[in-house]
Design a protein around this motif. Structure first.
Motif, short mmCIF file in Angstrom:
data_model
loop_
_atom_site.label_atom_id
_atom_site.label_comp_id
_atom_site.label_asym_id
_atom_site.label_seq_id
_atom_site.Cartn_x
_atom_site.Cartn_y
_atom_site.Cartn_z
N LYS A 100 40.64 53.57 41.41
CA LYS A 100 39.85 53.74 42.71
C LYS A 100 39.54 52.56 43.46
CE LYS A 100 39.12 58.01 41.50
NZ LYS A 100 39.67 59.19 42.25
N THR A 101 39.20 51.23 42.73
CA THR A 101 39.16 50.09 43.24
C THR A 101 40.09 49.17 42.89
OG1 THR A 101 37.21 49.32 42.03
CG2 THR A 101 36.81 50.62 44.28
N GLU A 102 40.63 48.18 43.52
CA GLU A 102 41.61 47.21 42.87
C GLU A 102 40.91 46.14 42.40
OE1 GLU A 102 42.67 44.26 46.75
OE2 GLU A 102 44.19 45.41 46.05
N ALA A 103 41.52 45.38 41.32
CA ALA A 103 40.81 44.52 40.30
C ALA A 103 41.12 43.02 41.01
CB ALA A 103 41.40 44.44 38.97
N VAL A 104 39.95 42.53 41.26
CA VAL A 104 40.12 41.09 41.94
C VAL A 104 39.03 40.28 41.04
CG1 VAL A 104 39.45 39.84 43.96
CG2 VAL A 104 40.56 41.94 44.11
N GLU A 105 39.71 39.17 40.89
CA GLU A 105 38.95 38.24 40.04
C GLU A 105 37.46 37.95 40.60
OE1 GLU A 105 39.50 33.42 38.36
OE2 GLU A 105 40.44 34.11 40.63
N GLY A 106 36.72 38.01 39.59
CA GLY A 106 35.21 37.98 39.87
C GLY A 106 34.58 39.35 40.28
N ILE A 123 35.50 54.97 34.43
CA ILE A 123 34.66 53.58 34.15
C ILE A 123 34.58 52.22 35.05
CG2 ILE A 123 35.28 54.09 31.67
CD1 ILE A 123 37.73 51.87 31.92
N ARG A 124 33.84 51.64 34.96
CA ARG A 124 33.53 50.44 35.85
C ARG A 124 33.54 49.09 34.90
NH1 ARG A 124 32.82 51.09 41.43
NH2 ARG A 124 31.84 48.84 41.62
N ILE A 125 34.54 48.18 35.10
CA ILE A 125 34.40 47.06 34.40
C ILE A 125 34.78 45.94 35.12
CG2 ILE A 125 35.07 48.18 32.06
CD1 ILE A 125 37.76 47.31 32.63
N PRO A 126 33.85 44.66 34.70
CA PRO A 126 34.07 43.44 35.24
C PRO A 126 35.45 42.78 35.01
CG PRO A 126 32.49 43.20 33.63
CD PRO A 126 32.91 44.62 33.56
N VAL A 127 36.04 42.07 35.89
CA VAL A 127 37.35 41.51 35.58
C VAL A 127 37.31 40.02 35.95
CG1 VAL A 127 38.89 43.58 35.53
CG2 VAL A 127 38.18 42.27 37.63
N GLU A 128 38.11 39.13 35.21
CA GLU A 128 38.37 37.78 35.40
C GLU A 128 39.83 37.62 35.24
OE1 GLU A 128 36.15 35.56 36.63
OE2 GLU A 128 34.36 37.05 36.04
N ARG A 129 40.18 36.46 35.68
CA ARG A 129 41.84 36.05 35.75
C ARG A 129 42.36 36.10 34.47
NH1 ARG A 129 44.21 30.63 38.74
NH2 ARG A 129 42.71 31.63 40.07
N LYS A 130 41.58 35.90 33.47
CA LYS A 130 42.11 36.19 31.93
C LYS A 130 42.28 37.53 31.41
CE LYS A 130 37.35 36.31 29.78
NZ LYS A 130 36.61 35.67 28.80
N ASP A 131 41.86 38.52 32.29
CA ASP A 131 41.78 39.95 31.78
C ASP A 131 43.21 40.55 32.62
OD1 ASP A 131 39.49 40.18 30.58
OD2 ASP A 131 38.32 40.23 32.32
N ARG A 165 47.75 57.90 27.56
CA ARG A 165 48.39 56.98 28.59
C ARG A 165 47.81 55.59 28.59
NH1 ARG A 165 52.08 57.80 32.07
NH2 ARG A 165 51.32 59.99 32.54
N HIS A 166 48.73 54.79 28.61
CA HIS A 166 48.61 53.27 28.38
C HIS A 166 48.51 52.61 29.84
CE1 HIS A 166 49.00 53.16 24.13
NE2 HIS A 166 50.01 54.07 24.24
N TYR A 167 47.60 51.65 30.03
CA TYR A 167 47.37 51.10 31.40
C TYR A 167 47.31 49.79 31.32
CZ TYR A 167 45.56 50.05 36.05
OH TYR A 167 45.30 49.33 37.15
N SER A 168 47.94 48.91 31.97
CA SER A 168 47.58 47.37 31.85
C SER A 168 46.69 46.74 33.20
CB SER A 168 49.08 46.71 31.81
OG SER A 168 49.75 46.77 30.58
N LEU A 169 45.81 46.10 33.00
CA LEU A 169 44.97 45.46 33.98
C LEU A 169 45.93 44.78 34.93
CD1 LEU A 169 41.41 44.83 32.53
CD2 LEU A 169 42.00 46.82 34.05
N ASP A 170 45.65 45.11 36.40
CA ASP A 170 46.32 44.21 37.26
C ASP A 170 45.36 43.59 38.14
OD1 ASP A 170 48.36 43.07 38.91
OD2 ASP A 170 48.53 45.07 40.15
N VAL A 171 44.88 42.34 37.66
CA VAL A 171 43.93 41.65 38.31
C VAL A 171 44.33 40.64 39.05
CG1 VAL A 171 42.07 40.07 37.75
CG2 VAL A 171 42.46 41.51 36.28
N HIS A 172 44.12 40.76 40.41
CA HIS A 172 44.62 39.88 41.63
C HIS A 172 43.62 38.44 41.55
CE1 HIS A 172 46.14 43.60 43.95
NE2 HIS A 172 46.99 43.34 42.58
#
Length: 397
Positions: free
Chosen positions: A135-141, A187-195, A216-223
């Motif tokens: 739904k929303t892309e993962a961006v550091e912080g 779900i909504r989860i906070p993400v950092e670069r290490k994620d 279904r497996h999914y890998s976080l793609d954190v920008h």
């Protein structure tokens, strides 16, 4: 008296006729069995007969369309097959079952009175492997919103998110789609670069899966913005050597355009750029300067620098000519490995010079003392000779 005689003879006959009618009307019966089958499977619909006397048997679908009249096909649907027709059991099969086939199948026995039973066909729809919607892309912080969706199941599937064998609580919703149900878990989860690259999974459970799960497996793609670091060569470079600088770049997405430059100057003529590598051959003082490596993506830019100093060598081939500095800060003092080696090699000469100077000074001092002593001794002898001469001139005194 006459009525009593009539009842005496007619009552047994009436009872016999009543029993005979009862056996004719109710002696024949039909029983149907309910069936539950997986979507896409094969259903067996059975009608059990009791005291069958050859009466007409009709099987109808939930829309009351006649499928079979006795053993004869009445509806042109090749998915239905008559597999058994006996005085005790009538059985048909339905292949490639879908939820639209669900409902009551009528087993009817036509006698003087029509007898029928309904065999209820229930269709179970197990979930497919669920889908993951970002739904929303993962961006550091920031936060990432992920939705796991099972579009069709009956009864509704159970969805859950898992990371590192721990369930992540989410918001579950259901939406009916005809006879099936769509289920989602967000779900909504906070993400950092290490994620970046962290593994998540969405698991779908269902009674039809018999303890198994569709996952279904999914890998976080954190920008995140890039980082840049210049990796200097190992060892001491000498005048005339080649220098290769490697620019190590990270970032998501990974920057593709890496730029090399020299502060307040252009790159040397013999400098070659190949991706993240800068190569310079036959180094000389003209290569002096601070070299920059820069990279950027949609989330930021970064740069690192490397300072190159070429020293005059005396003799040209006997001393290290080049010094390179760590690129952590522009304000750090230059620390040249060549200069250090030159200082260490000059220490023996300084010691020898000092010793020679000390020896010369000692010799000079010895000479001075010797001359001084000689002069004193000569003066003393001269005075003694003078007194002796005066004594000879004046013997009376």
């Amino acid at each position: 008296m006459a009525f009593s005689s009539f009842w005496k003879y007619c009552a047994p006959l009436s009872l016999l006729l009543l029993l005979s009618y009862s056996q004719t009307a109710w002696g024949q019966a039909v029983q149907a069995e309910n069936v539950t089958v997986l979507e896409g499977g094969t259903a067996q619909i059975s009608c059990r007969l009791q005291n069958y006397d050859g009466s007409i048997v009709v099987i109808q679908n939930p829309r009351r369309q006649t499928l079979f009249f006795n053993g004869t096909r009445a509806l042109k649907d090749d998915r239905f097959q008559m597999v058994l027709f006996t005085p005790r059991l009538v059985r048909i099969t339905l292949t490639n079952v879908s939820v639209s086939d669900e409902g009551g199948f009528f087993c009817q026995l036509y006698t003087d009175d029509t007898h029928h039973q309904v065999a209820t066909l229930s269709v179970v729809v197990p979930p497919e492997v669920p889908m993951v919607e970002v739904k929303t892309e993962a961006v550091e912080g920031g936060e990432v919103e992920l939705t796991c969706v099972s579009p069709r199941s009956k009864p509704p599937a159970t969805l859950r998110w898992v990371r590192d064998r721990r369930e992540i609580a989410g918001v579950i919703s259901q939406q009916e789609n005809g006879k099936t149900v769509s289920v989602s878990n967000t779900i909504r989860i906070p993400v950092e670069r290490k994620d970046n690259g962290a593994a998540l999974s969405c698991e779908a459970s269902h009674p039809a899966l018999v303890g198994q799960k569709r996952v279904r497996h999914y890998s976080l793609d954190v920008h995140f913005a890039p980082t840049v670091k210049i990796i200097p060569p190992q060892g001491i470079l000498r005048e005339g050597d080649s220098l290769s600088l490697t620019c190590s770049v990270t970032g998501n997405p990974l920057p593709r355009d890496i730029q090399w430059s020299r502060v307040n100057d252009t790159l040397p003529e013999r400098a070659e750029k190949t991706g993240n590598i800068l190569l310079m051959s036959r180094l000389s003082q003209s290569h002096n300067g601070t070299y920059l490596c820069q990279a950027h993506n949609n989330y930021g830019r970064a740069a690192d620098h490397y300072t190159l100093l070429v020293y005059v060598s005396v003799p040209p081939k006997s001393h290290p000519a080049i010094a390179h500095l760590p690129s952590s800060s522009f304000t750090k003092e230059y620390q040249d490995p060549g200069a250090v080696v030159e200082t260490h090699s000059a220490v023996p000469y300084a010691m020898i010079g000092g010793i020679l100077a000390l020896l010369v000074f000692t010799v000079i001092c010895v000479l001075i003392v010797t001359i001084w002593c000689s002069v004193r001794q000569k003066d003393h002898g001269t005075r003694k000779l003078g007194r002796r001469q005066r004594a000879q001139r004046n013997p009376s005194s």
